[in-house]
Design an enzyme around this catalytic site. Structure first.
Site, short mmCIF file in Angstrom:
data_model
loop_
_atom_site.label_atom_id
_atom_site.label_comp_id
_atom_site.label_asym_id
_atom_site.label_seq_id
_atom_site.Cartn_x
_atom_site.Cartn_y
_atom_site.Cartn_z
N HIS A 196 -2.78 -5.54 2.73
CA HIS A 196 -3.15 -5.93 3.60
C HIS A 196 -3.90 -7.72 4.30
O HIS A 196 -3.99 -8.00 3.49
CB HIS A 196 -3.57 -4.79 4.18
N ARG A 252 -11.94 6.72 -0.40
CA ARG A 252 -11.29 5.17 0.29
C ARG A 252 -12.33 4.12 -0.26
O ARG A 252 -13.52 4.14 -0.56
CB ARG A 252 -11.50 5.63 2.22
N CYS A 273 0.91 -1.33 -0.14
CA CYS A 273 -0.42 -0.05 0.11
C CYS A 273 0.99 0.87 -0.22
O CYS A 273 1.44 1.14 -0.78
CB CYS A 273 -1.01 0.35 0.81
N1 GLN Z 1 -1.75 6.77 2.79
C1 GLN Z 1 -2.08 6.39 1.24
C2 GLN Z 1 -3.44 5.98 0.83
O1 GLN Z 1 -4.08 6.37 1.36
C3 GLN Z 1 -1.92 4.49 2.25
C4 GLN Z 1 -2.63 4.30 2.33
C5 GLN Z 1 -2.67 2.76 3.32
O2 GLN Z 1 -1.18 2.26 3.29
N2 GLN Z 1 -3.19 1.75 3.90
O3 GLN Z 1 -3.96 6.32 -0.55
#
Ligand code: GLN
Length: 246
Positions: free
Chosen positions: A190, A127, A93
């Site tokens: 993840h 998101r 990520c």
């Molecule tokens: N900050 C980054 C995003 O929101 C990565 C997020 C993460 O590593 N889960 O895309």
């Protein structure tokens, strides 16, 4: 035989069980009677990357990514040279985003990446969250959990890790997830990623041995009952749960 894992910035880049990737690697290395050393690399150190057999960088909030930006960039040439020589890297990520060209965040600022491969990321308004299934031509079915706003786009000659079966992946539109470049895997998964996808853990171990010792190895086979249960549980969740976009 010994495998050394460089665990980059664990205090700043480590989300949703990313440390499970380190534990899975260590266990499956040691179960093969191979020594495993974990080197935690934090800000201000002067790591000798030629000592690493596997490099790991987990996910992080935009804030954590901004904090490590300068220091990671100071290692850019060394890391890129080693990647070209076959250094295995697992990037999750936020870590995946920082090995690409740049990440344009929601506040309009740009976090520069080390340009290890041709990919770039632009924050989206929503998101992308949920359990995810992808299909990879190299590894077969892969499962995990994603939570990111960044949308990653791959250059023309770059192969994704796989195709989306369920979830959002790189950008929610082109049906791709992650990247497979040389011995580098970058992914939004993840969850943690390796304990649920043990064939990829073993791939990393094999690549690390080839990279360090110059020849391949047949790994001792293990009882994977629990790993398979973890995979099927995550797969079930992805099939039955709704992906959220908030
Ligand atoms: N900050 C980054 C995003 O929101 C990565 C997020 C993460 O590593 N889960 O895309």
């Amino acid at each position: 035989m010994k495998i050394t894992i460089f665990y980059l910035y664990p205090d700043l880049m480590n989300l949703y069980g990313d440390i499970g990737n380190i534990i899975a690697l260590k266990k499956r290395i040691e179960w093969r009677n191979i020594e495993c050393k974990i080197e935690e690399i934090t800000l201000g150190q002067k790591p000798d990357f030629t000592k690493a057999d596997i490099l790991f960088l987990g996910g992080g909030q935009d804030r954590g990514q901004k904090i490590i930006e300068k220091e990671l960039l100071s290692h850019k040439e060394e890391i890129k040279t080693l990647i070209e020589k076959g250094l295995p890297c697992l990037l999750i990520c936020g870590g995946y985003q920082l090995f690409g060209k740049y990440f344009k965040t929601t506040d309009g600022s740009t976090i520069n990446g080390i340009e290890a491969f041709d990919a770039w990321t632009i924050a989206g308004g929503k998101r992308m969250i949920g359990n995810i299934i992808i299909e990879s031509p190299v590894f077969g079915r892969i499962v995990g959990f994603e939570n990111h706003s960044g949308k990653t786009y791959l250059g023309n000659n770059i192969s994704p890790l796989g195709k989306i079966i369920k979830g959002y992946g790189n950008n929610g539109t082109d049906g791709t997830e992650g990247i497979l470049f040389k011995n580098v895997i970058g992914t939004y998964l993840h969850g943690p990623f390796l304990p649920k996808n043990f064939q990829i853990t073993d791939w990393f171990i094999k690549q690390a041995i080839k990279y360090r010792y110059g020849q391949g190895i047949n790994l001792l086979s293990l009882d994977n009952t629990f790993e398979k249960m973890a995979f099927h549980e995550a797969e079930k969740r992805a099939i039955y749960a709704k992906s959220l976009s908030i």
